[in-house]
Design an enzyme around this catalytic site. Structure first.
Site, mmCIF file in Angstrom:
data_model
loop_
_atom_site.group_PDB
_atom_site.id
_atom_site.type_symbol
_atom_site.label_atom_id
_atom_site.label_comp_id
_atom_site.label_asym_id
_atom_site.label_seq_id
_atom_site.Cartn_x
_atom_site.Cartn_y
_atom_site.Cartn_z
ATOM 1 C CD GLU A 196 -2.744 1.105 2.448
ATOM 2 O OE1 GLU A 196 -2.476 0.335 3.133
ATOM 3 O OE2 GLU A 196 -4.071 1.919 2.631
ATOM 4 C CE LYS A 230 -6.350 -0.555 1.599
ATOM 5 N NZ LYS A 230 -6.461 -0.816 2.991
HETATM 6 P P1 13P Z 1 -9.248 3.757 4.034
HETATM 7 O O1 13P Z 1 -10.047 3.429 3.046
HETATM 8 O O2 13P Z 1 -10.013 4.811 5.162
HETATM 9 O O3 13P Z 1 -8.186 4.913 3.244
HETATM 10 O O4 13P Z 1 -8.491 3.115 5.079
HETATM 11 C C1 13P Z 1 -7.818 1.519 4.098
HETATM 12 C C2 13P Z 1 -6.648 1.437 4.882
HETATM 13 O O5 13P Z 1 -6.440 0.284 5.319
HETATM 14 C C3 13P Z 1 -5.384 2.505 5.213
HETATM 15 O O6 13P Z 1 -4.147 2.130 5.707
#
Ligand code: 13P
Length: 346
Positions: free
Chosen positions: A183, A225
């Protein structure tokens, strides 16, 4: 590493019509969410809230492929003594775990951050696997400096060290037979326009995949992600749903190899409905080499948190609100969502 098995789990995380519930708020973040609904954040209130979500039978069985947990939650039991991890497994969803330890100031780069948590990660992954986790998450945070061109933020340094850490984490996960969610989040805070978000996200994704290759991460055994390509929250000109979808898809096609089984977006502070509409518009474009779905925190949980508000008598209402958002995003993951479905529910 058994890559066929990792690939099977990664594909199940992005199974058609399903997406991931990010319920991995740290104790500090969940306290902020609870403050907003005037609920005291205690070990028990956090457990009760998450138990409510994981016992939302329809949502969990039909729309949720996996749940990202925080360390506290993975060791917690439901009120009747059943481990919360088992509740998730019984619903057919896969338990996952956030393994980063938050961000720290990056020396030499004022205002920029690097994600911590690599020390002893191999040992921690082993314990999480034994507890049932089959995937993990690590979030890198990249800020965009104010103004186009910006005052040098993000720096090459911040992009490099965060990509390096993401790849180190991903390689350790795969060695522990855990699918890494990679991510790299470019924040939507700030007044920048969509072009600047596009350019920064491009640099970040290219660097991230370069590091993943250097560190021999098997792309078939991971999930990406990312953020969407979107206008900064404070920019007066907000790009349309179609423009966000078109620019995001074009960029992802250029940066993300087809060997990656799936892309599961973060919601990043978008409104619930925007997060759904954007995902839907992207899936309507079609012809994509990877599955495209959600891994939302706020955009799945804001509504149930409000409906629940910490009261036992509101559990059913909280579960209805969660099921509705999960269903809307499930439809969006197939390009079958329509705005009037929201109105009908309201
Ligand atoms: P949000 O969808 O609130 O951005 O959170 C997703 C997430 O896992 C952030 O690390």
């Amino acid at each position: 590493m058994n890559l066929a098995e990792l690939n099977k789990i990664a594909l199940a995380m992005v199974a058609p019509g399903k997406g991931i519930l990010a319920a991995d708020e740290s104790s500090g973040t969940i306290k902020k969410r609870f403050d907003a609904i005037k609920v005291e954040s205690t070990e028990q209130s956090r457990r009760d809230y998450r138990e409510m979500l994981f016992r939302s039978d329809e949502a969990m069985r039909q729309y949720i492929s996996g749940v990202i947990l925080y360390d506290e939650t993975i060791w917690q039991d439901a009120a009747d003594g059943t481990p919360l991890v088992r509740l998730i497994e019984q619903s057919g969803a896969i338990p996952g775990i956030k393994v980063d330890e938050g961000t720290q100031a990056l020396p030499g780069c004022p205002g920029e951050l690097v994600t911590a948590g690599l020390d002893r990660l191999a040992e921690r992954l082993k314990k999480y696997y034994e507890r049932g986790a089959r995937f993990a998450k690590w979030r890198a945070v990249i800020d965009i400096g104010e103004g186009n061109g910006g005052p040098g933020v993000p720096s090459m340094t911040a992009i490099h060290v965060n990509a390096h850490a993401l790849a180190r984490y991903a390689a350790l996960c795969q060695a522990a037979q855990i699918v890494p969610i990679v991510e790299p989040e470019v924040l939507m805070d700030g007044g920048h326009d969509i072009e600047r978000c596009h350019d920064v996200t491009q640099r970040v994704l290219n660097k991230t995949f370069q590091e993943l290759r250097v560190q021999r991460v098997a792309l078939e055994g991971m999930i990406l992600k990312p953020n969407m390509v979107i206008s900064g929250k404070k920019n007066a000109k907000q790009a349309s749903v179609e423009e966000v979808a078109e620019k995001t898809i074009r960029l992802l096609k250029a940066c993300v190899p087809a060997a990656v089984p799936g892309i599961a977006f973060l919601s990043g502070g978008q409104s619930d409905e925007d997060a759904t509409a954007h995902l839907n518009a992207m899936n309507r474009i079609g012809g994509l080499p990877w599955r495209l779905t959600f891994s939302y925190g706020r955009a799945l949980q804001a509504a149930p948190q409000k409906a629940w508000s910490g009261k036992a008598e509101n559990v059913a209402a909280g579960q209805r609100a969660f099921t509705h958002r999960a269903q809307m995003n499930s439809l969006a993951s197939k390009g079958e969502w329509k705005a009037d479905l929201e109105k009908k529910a309201a």
